[in-house]
Design a protein around this motif. Structure first.
Motif, PDB file in Angstrom:
ATOM      1  N   LEU A  41       6.185   4.926  18.681  1.00  0.00           N
ATOM      2  CA  LEU A  41       5.452   4.756  17.434  1.00  0.00           C
ATOM      3  C   LEU A  41       6.240   5.369  16.281  1.00  0.00           C
ATOM      4  CD1 LEU A  41       2.849   3.992  15.843  1.00  0.00           C
ATOM      5  CD2 LEU A  41       2.030   6.298  16.381  1.00  0.00           C
ATOM      6  N   ARG A  42       6.725   6.586  16.478  1.00  0.00           N
ATOM      7  CA  ARG A  42       7.495   7.271  15.437  1.00  0.00           C
ATOM      8  C   ARG A  42       8.736   6.467  15.067  1.00  0.00           C
ATOM      9  NH1 ARG A  42      11.549  10.495  13.991  1.00  0.00           N
ATOM     10  NH2 ARG A  42      11.116  12.317  12.693  1.00  0.00           N
ATOM     11  N   ALA A  43       9.507   6.062  16.063  1.00  0.00           N
ATOM     12  CA  ALA A  43      10.750   5.330  15.816  1.00  0.00           C
ATOM     13  C   ALA A  43      10.479   4.031  15.065  1.00  0.00           C
ATOM     14  CB  ALA A  43      11.464   5.060  17.133  1.00  0.00           C
ATOM     15  N   GLU A  44       9.484   3.290  15.485  1.00  0.00           N
ATOM     16  CA  GLU A  44       9.205   1.994  14.866  1.00  0.00           C
ATOM     17  C   GLU A  44       8.661   2.139  13.444  1.00  0.00           C
ATOM     18  OE1 GLU A  44       7.313  -0.979  17.305  1.00  0.00           O
ATOM     19  OE2 GLU A  44       8.317  -0.220  19.104  1.00  0.00           O
ATOM     20  N   LEU A  45       7.773   3.125  13.213  1.00  0.00           N
ATOM     21  CA  LEU A  45       7.252   3.313  11.860  1.00  0.00           C
ATOM     22  C   LEU A  45       8.345   3.766  10.907  1.00  0.00           C
ATOM     23  CD1 LEU A  45       3.750   4.938  12.491  1.00  0.00           C
ATOM     24  CD2 LEU A  45       4.249   2.612  11.708  1.00  0.00           C
ATOM     25  N   PHE A  46       9.158   4.726  11.339  1.00  0.00           N
ATOM     26  CA  PHE A  46      10.233   5.205  10.472  1.00  0.00           C
ATOM     27  C   PHE A  46      11.236   4.083  10.182  1.00  0.00           C
ATOM     28  CE2 PHE A  46       8.428   9.278  11.073  1.00  0.00           C
ATOM     29  CZ  PHE A  46       8.997  10.151  10.155  1.00  0.00           C
ATOM     30  N   GLU A  47      11.517   3.248  11.160  1.00  0.00           N
ATOM     31  CA  GLU A  47      12.444   2.126  10.954  1.00  0.00           C
ATOM     32  C   GLU A  47      11.860   1.119   9.956  1.00  0.00           C
ATOM     33  OE1 GLU A  47      14.244  -1.620  13.448  1.00  0.00           O
ATOM     34  OE2 GLU A  47      14.029   0.285  14.513  1.00  0.00           O
ATOM     35  N   LEU A  48      10.577   0.813  10.091  1.00  0.00           N
ATOM     36  CA  LEU A  48       9.948  -0.150   9.192  1.00  0.00           C
ATOM     37  C   LEU A  48       9.877   0.361   7.749  1.00  0.00           C
ATOM     38  CD1 LEU A  48       7.127  -1.491  11.526  1.00  0.00           C
ATOM     39  CD2 LEU A  48       8.996  -2.841  10.542  1.00  0.00           C
ATOM     40  N   LEU A  49       9.865   1.676   7.569  1.00  0.00           N
ATOM     41  CA  LEU A  49       9.785   2.254   6.224  1.00  0.00           C
ATOM     42  C   LEU A  49      11.144   2.699   5.699  1.00  0.00           C
ATOM     43  CD1 LEU A  49       6.470   4.311   6.476  1.00  0.00           C
ATOM     44  CD2 LEU A  49       6.810   1.972   5.701  1.00  0.00           C
ATOM     45  N   ALA A  50      12.210   2.382   6.408  1.00  0.00           N
ATOM     46  CA  ALA A  50      13.551   2.830   6.030  1.00  0.00           C
ATOM     47  C   ALA A  50      13.996   2.275   4.677  1.00  0.00           C
ATOM     48  CB  ALA A  50      14.553   2.441   7.111  1.00  0.00           C
ATOM     49  N   HIS A  51      13.510   1.112   4.284  1.00  0.00           N
ATOM     50  CA  HIS A  51      13.914   0.534   2.998  1.00  0.00           C
ATOM     51  C   HIS A  51      13.160   1.155   1.817  1.00  0.00           C
ATOM     52  CE1 HIS A  51      10.274  -1.886   3.362  1.00  0.00           C
ATOM     53  NE2 HIS A  51      10.457  -2.284   2.117  1.00  0.00           N
ATOM     54  N   ARG A  52      12.312   2.132   2.090  1.00  0.00           N
ATOM     55  CA  ARG A  52      11.578   2.906   1.089  1.00  0.00           C
ATOM     56  C   ARG A  52      10.763   2.051   0.116  1.00  0.00           C
ATOM     57  NH1 ARG A  52      15.159   8.221  -0.293  1.00  0.00           N
ATOM     58  NH2 ARG A  52      15.396   8.838   1.874  1.00  0.00           N
ATOM     59  N   PRO A  53       9.742   1.383   0.646  1.00  0.00           N
ATOM     60  CA  PRO A  53       8.872   0.615  -0.256  1.00  0.00           C
ATOM     61  C   PRO A  53       8.081   1.569  -1.145  1.00  0.00           C
ATOM     62  CG  PRO A  53       7.864   0.803   1.900  1.00  0.00           C
ATOM     63  CD  PRO A  53       9.254   1.395   2.011  1.00  0.00           C
ATOM     64  N   GLY A  54       7.588   1.077  -2.253  1.00  0.00           N
ATOM     65  CA  GLY A  54       6.776   1.925  -3.127  1.00  0.00           C
ATOM     66  C   GLY A  54       5.447   2.286  -2.491  1.00  0.00           C
ATOM     67  N   THR A  55       4.904   1.355  -1.720  1.00  0.00           N
ATOM     68  CA  THR A  55       3.603   1.530  -1.080  1.00  0.00           C
ATOM     69  C   THR A  55       3.684   1.089   0.378  1.00  0.00           C
ATOM     70  OG1 THR A  55       2.494   1.041  -3.173  1.00  0.00           O
ATOM     71  CG2 THR A  55       1.154   0.894  -1.183  1.00  0.00           C
ATOM     72  N   ALA A  56       3.032   1.839   1.246  1.00  0.00           N
ATOM     73  CA  ALA A  56       2.946   1.470   2.656  1.00  0.00           C
ATOM     74  C   ALA A  56       1.522   1.695   3.135  1.00  0.00           C
ATOM     75  CB  ALA A  56       3.910   2.301   3.497  1.00  0.00           C
ATOM     76  N   VAL A  57       0.982   0.688   3.810  1.00  0.00           N
ATOM     77  CA  VAL A  57      -0.335   0.799   4.431  1.00  0.00           C
ATOM     78  C   VAL A  57      -0.132   0.639   5.934  1.00  0.00           C
ATOM     79  CG1 VAL A  57      -2.637  -0.202   4.667  1.00  0.00           C
ATOM     80  CG2 VAL A  57      -1.547  -0.097   2.410  1.00  0.00           C
ATOM     81  N   ILE A  58      -0.620   1.609   6.690  1.00  0.00           N
ATOM     82  CA  ILE A  58      -0.545   1.550   8.144  1.00  0.00           C
ATOM     83  C   ILE A  58      -1.951   1.224   8.644  1.00  0.00           C
ATOM     84  CG2 ILE A  58       0.169   2.703  10.252  1.00  0.00           C
ATOM     85  CD1 ILE A  58       2.406   2.432   8.113  1.00  0.00           C
ATOM     86  N   ASP A  59      -2.146  -0.035   9.044  1.00  0.00           N
ATOM     87  CA  ASP A  59      -3.447  -0.508   9.525  1.00  0.00           C
ATOM     88  C   ASP A  59      -3.568  -0.137  10.998  1.00  0.00           C
ATOM     89  OD1 ASP A  59      -5.628  -1.877  10.517  1.00  0.00           O
ATOM     90  OD2 ASP A  59      -5.134  -3.763   9.519  1.00  0.00           O
ATOM     91  N   MET A  60      -4.389   0.862  11.266  1.00  0.00           N
ATOM     92  CA  MET A  60      -4.566   1.361  12.627  1.00  0.00           C
ATOM     93  C   MET A  60      -5.970   1.083  13.139  1.00  0.00           C
ATOM     94  SD  MET A  60      -2.319   4.855  12.292  1.00  0.00           S
ATOM     95  CE  MET A  60      -1.832   4.911  14.032  1.00  0.00           C
ATOM     96  N   THR A  61      -6.598   0.043  12.611  1.00  0.00           N
ATOM     97  CA  THR A  61      -7.960  -0.281  13.026  1.00  0.00           C
ATOM     98  C   THR A  61      -8.023  -0.746  14.476  1.00  0.00           C
ATOM     99  OG1 THR A  61      -7.730  -2.492  12.048  1.00  0.00           O
ATOM    100  CG2 THR A  61      -8.773  -0.795  10.680  1.00  0.00           C
ATOM    101  N   GLY A  62      -6.893  -1.097  15.053  1.00  0.00           N
ATOM    102  CA  GLY A  62      -6.847  -1.519  16.446  1.00  0.00           C
ATOM    103  C   GLY A  62      -6.495  -0.418  17.427  1.00  0.00           C
ATOM    104  N   VAL A  63      -6.452   0.839  16.955  1.00  0.00           N
ATOM    105  CA  VAL A  63      -6.130   1.964  17.831  1.00  0.00           C
ATOM    106  C   VAL A  63      -7.394   2.422  18.554  1.00  0.00           C
ATOM    107  CG1 VAL A  63      -5.348   4.376  17.893  1.00  0.00           C
ATOM    108  CG2 VAL A  63      -4.151   2.699  16.469  1.00  0.00           C
ATOM    109  N   GLY A  64      -7.335   2.453  19.886  1.00  0.00           N
ATOM    110  CA  GLY A  64      -8.489   2.860  20.684  1.00  0.00           C
ATOM    111  C   GLY A  64      -8.459   4.310  21.112  1.00  0.00           C
ATOM    112  N   PHE A  65      -7.263   4.935  21.048  1.00  0.00           N
ATOM    113  CA  PHE A  65      -7.111   6.329  21.463  1.00  0.00           C
ATOM    114  C   PHE A  65      -5.884   6.898  20.775  1.00  0.00           C
ATOM    115  CE2 PHE A  65      -5.064   9.500  24.161  1.00  0.00           C
ATOM    116  CZ  PHE A  65      -6.100  10.404  24.333  1.00  0.00           C
TER     117      PHE A  65
END
Length: 114
Positions: A41-65
C-alpha cells in the motif's frame, strides 16, 4: 484481519488510480490492510503521488479492515504530502473512519467530506 465469510480468507488489497489530471489524482483502495499488505500500500500510494499533484483524494470506502501498520502508512503519506505541498484528503469506509477516530488521528488525516 477481516475475514471474508464466504471465501474464508482476507479480502485482497487493491490500489488503483481512478482519475488523474495535471493538478489532481483520485486513488481507490479496497480490501484489507494489515502487516502483510501495508508495505505494498505504501509503495503504490507513494508511487502514484510521485508527480506531486496539487490535490489527492484517497478513496478508501472499500476498505474492510485496517490495522496499525495501515494507519501508519496513512500518517506517513499525510506527512509526505504536507512536505510536498499536496492537499491530501481521505474518503474512509465506516470501519476505517472508526479506527482513525479511536486512535486520535482525525486531526492528522483530513477527510474528504470535512
Amino acid at each position: 484481519m477481516a475475514i471474508d465469510s464466504e471465501a474464508g480468507q482476507a479480502a485482497p488489497l487493491v490500489v488503483a488510480e481512478a482519475a488523474r489530471s495535471e493538478e489532481a489524482i483520485t486513488v481507490e483502495v479496497a480490501g484489507d490492510i494489515d502487516i502483510s499488505t501495508s508495505p505494498r500500500l505504501r509503495a503504490e500510494l507513494f508511487e502514484l503521488l510521485a508527480h506531486r499533484p496539487g490535490t489527492a483524494v484517497i478513496d478508501m470506502t472499500g476498505v474492510g479492515f485496517c490495522d496499525s501498520s495501515g494507519l501508519s502508512v496513512l500518517v506517513q503519506l499525510a506527512g509526505h504530502c504536507q512536505e510536498s505541498g499536496i492537499d491530501l484528503r481521505f474518503a474512509p469506509s465506516k470501519v476505517l473512519r472508526r479506527a482513525i477516530e479511536l486512535t486520535g488521528l482525525l486531526p492528522t488525516l483530513k477527510m474528504a467530506a470535512d
